[in-house]
Design a protein around this motif. Structure first.
Motif, short mmCIF file in Angstrom:
data_model
loop_
_atom_site.label_atom_id
_atom_site.label_comp_id
_atom_site.label_asym_id
_atom_site.label_seq_id
_atom_site.Cartn_x
_atom_site.Cartn_y
_atom_site.Cartn_z
N LEU A 95 0.86 -1.29 -0.42
CA LEU A 95 0.31 0.26 -0.02
C LEU A 95 1.11 1.48 -0.02
O LEU A 95 0.40 2.23 -0.57
N LEU A 136 2.44 1.40 -3.39
CA LEU A 136 1.06 2.41 -4.01
C LEU A 136 0.95 4.33 -4.31
O LEU A 136 0.83 4.74 -4.85
N ARG A 137 0.62 4.46 -3.18
CA ARG A 137 0.94 5.93 -2.58
C ARG A 137 0.82 6.40 -3.19
O ARG A 137 1.39 7.53 -3.85
N LEU A 150 0.98 6.59 -6.77
CA LEU A 150 -0.30 7.11 -6.93
C LEU A 150 -0.47 8.98 -6.50
O LEU A 150 -0.75 9.60 -7.41
N GLU A 171 -6.68 2.37 4.87
CA GLU A 171 -5.86 2.84 3.45
C GLU A 171 -5.81 2.89 1.63
O GLU A 171 -6.30 3.22 1.02
N ALA A 172 -6.09 1.48 1.49
CA ALA A 172 -6.85 1.14 0.40
C ALA A 172 -7.94 1.24 0.13
O ALA A 172 -7.81 1.74 -1.39
N GLU A 221 -9.05 4.60 0.76
CA GLU A 221 -8.04 5.86 0.12
C GLU A 221 -7.56 5.48 -0.86
O GLU A 221 -8.04 6.55 -2.11
N LEU A 222 -6.93 4.37 -1.06
CA LEU A 222 -6.33 4.96 -2.33
C LEU A 222 -6.89 4.37 -3.93
O LEU A 222 -6.83 4.90 -4.72
N LEU A 251 -8.83 7.53 -4.41
CA LEU A 251 -7.91 8.33 -5.15
C LEU A 251 -7.35 8.21 -6.38
O LEU A 251 -8.17 9.23 -7.47
N ALA A 252 -7.15 6.87 -6.65
CA ALA A 252 -7.45 6.10 -8.24
C ALA A 252 -8.63 5.94 -9.04
O ALA A 252 -8.45 6.83 -10.43
N ARG A 283 -8.97 9.48 -10.50
CA ARG A 283 -7.76 9.78 -11.27
C ARG A 283 -7.76 8.91 -12.58
O ARG A 283 -7.77 9.84 -13.66
#
Lengths: 209, 52, 213
Positions: A201, A204-205, A208, B35-36, B38-39, B42-43, B46
């Motif tokens: 993660l 990945l962060r 991104l 967190e996952a 959140e990502l 975000l993805a 995007r």
């Protein structure tokens, strides 16, 4: 995991009719053995890391040693309670096993200190791996040393008369052992998965953002 | 304390420690999940931004 | 042959640096003497000789720690270690050179400390001396590797004793046993075994500790 816990807690103490304090044996010894092979596993992964240079072994070694330290601490606590129950003192330097675990516990706590004071990277991985290897070399040597130390610290050697294990006791011991091993293995997998997910993660962060 | 209580204490300590350990792992897992999520958000944003 | 001459060159370098700067050795000497004096007051009247032998070993281990804490400092201050690692010599030669240099310091400190111990406290026999020598080998072999480990981290002065003391427990057992047990040979054997195992291990693994990537 629930099954392993159930087995360790309820199946294990089902018999053991002579001397109630003897029952601690079924949790103490399997935990001690598990701690040993967690340390062994950690060192083995460390060796593979140094040999093959693959980074994934670093996490595996670290998690195994983390597990080993937790089980080592549990060994110390249960051993101490056992000593209190059967000999009336919380700590006895007579028990080689306990002293050895104290040494190992100190050693592996130092391992964590080392790990947390180094910046992340291949160098930290290798430094921790080297120290982990020292750990497994230390186990037999200190075992020998503590054995030898006994006769000048206590001239009259303490002999713990081990009552012969009967069939059911042995079976219980085996079940308890299997259960604790299973528990350790499951915890190992879970923590490893968590640590890996954490690392992925983070990567990945970074990708991104 | 009687012998039985010591036995109970030993098993209890082991149980509590394992419980605490599992709880810590669970807490970590929750954090990872957040967190996952959140990502993923975000993805997605995007990807949406690129499409429009 | 080149390996040995590399080792000799590295040892000579360390000794020469020490001769010029005089950082470590005087400190070790003073420390071990003050420790012995402190022990005189720490031991209550009539504690007997056995306790004194135990304290001798505490003094030896901590003096060695003092020396080891300084072992890699010159290299770090001047960034020599990186160039040494790049130099065309076997990396374990660096470890062996450092081990020998540390051994020389420790022996020099003991050359003062042991007579002082005999004078202040209790006599030492041949077995005890052999125990001291064998334990010195182990202390320096393990210590110089562990000091290199600690030197890379933050707070290395704090880290070194933590890393080193658990490893030194068998050495203390062996050393004290050789001094007070009537059957000292077994303890010498233990010390020799320790030295052999850990010297090989340190020798083989040093490379991984100092290389960067």
């Amino acid at each position: 995991m629930g099954l392993a816990l159930l087995m360790a807690l309820f199946v294990a103490p089902e018999d053991a009719d002579q001397g109630v304090s003897q029952r601690i044996f079924y949790i103490h010894v399997p935990i001690a053995l598990t701690a040993y092979y967690c340390f062994g596993l950690g060192a083995w992964k460390a060796l593979r890391l140094l040999w093959r240079g693959e980074e994934r072994y670093d996490l595996e070694s670290y998690v195994a040693i983390h597990q080993g330290t937790i089980f080592g601490a549990l060994t110390l606590i249960t051993g101490s309670i056992w000593a209190k129950a059967s000999w009336g003192v919380w700590w006895t330097w007579d028990s080689n096993q306990l002293v050895l675990f104290l040494t190992l516990f100190l050693f592996y706590c130092a391992y964590f200190m080392l790990r947390f004071s180094l910046p992340e990277g291949p160098r930290r991985a290798r430094s921790s791996a080297v120290y982990a290897l020292f750990g497994v070399a230390l186990i037999p040597v200190s075992f020998l040393a503590i054995r030898l130390a006994e006769d000048f610290i206590h001239p009259t050697t303490f002999t713990r008369e081990g009552p012969q294990m009967t069939g059911t006791m042995f079976a219980t011991f085996c079940v308890a052992w299997a259960a604790v091993t299973l528990l350790a293995y499951v915890l190992y997998r879970v923590e490893l998965a968590g640590k890996r997910a954490d690392r992925d993660l983070r990567e990945l962060r970074e990708l991104l953002s | 304390m009687s012998q039985g209580q010591y036995v109970a204490a030993a098993y209890g300590v082991v149980f509590v420690v394992v419980l605490v350990y599992v709880a810590i792992i669970a807490a970590k897992l929750v954090r990872l999940e957040r967190e996952a999520a959140e990502l993923v958000e975000l993805a997605r944003r995007r990807a949406g931004g690129n499409a429009s | 042959m080149t390996y040995l001459s590399d080792v000799a060159a590295l040892t000579r370098k360390d000794l020469r640096v020490e001769l010029r700067a005089r950082d470590t050795l005087p400190a070790m000497l003073l420390f071990v003497l003050s420790t012995l004096v402190v022990f005189h007051f720490a031991l209550p009247e009539g504690t007997g000789e056995s306790a004194a032998y135990g304290l001798l070993w505490v003094a030896i281990v901590f003096t060695a720690l003092l020396g080891l804490a300084r072992a890699w400092v010159p290299e770090h201050e001047h960034g020599v270690l990186d160039s040494l690692v790049l130099a065309p010599c076997d990396r374990s030669a660096i470890w062996l050179g450092k081990t020998l240099a540390t051994l020389v310091f420790l022996l020099a400190a003991q050359a003062v400390a042991l007579p002082a111990f005999v004078l202040f406290f209790a006599p030492l026999d041949a077995t005890a001396l052999a125990g001291v020598l064998l334990a010195d080998l182990g202390i320096c072999a393990v210590g110089s590797l562990v000091a290199a480990l600690a030197a890379a981290g933050r707070a290395r002065e704090l880290l070194l004793p933590l890393l080193f003391l658990p490893l030194a427990i068998p050495l203390v057992v062996g050393g004290v046993g050789a001094a007070i047990s009537p059957d000292g040979g077994r303890y010498l054997l233990l010390l020799a075994l320790y030295d052999a195992i850990f010297a090989v291990l340190s020798w083989a693994s040093f490379e991984y500790v100092v290389t960067e990537s």
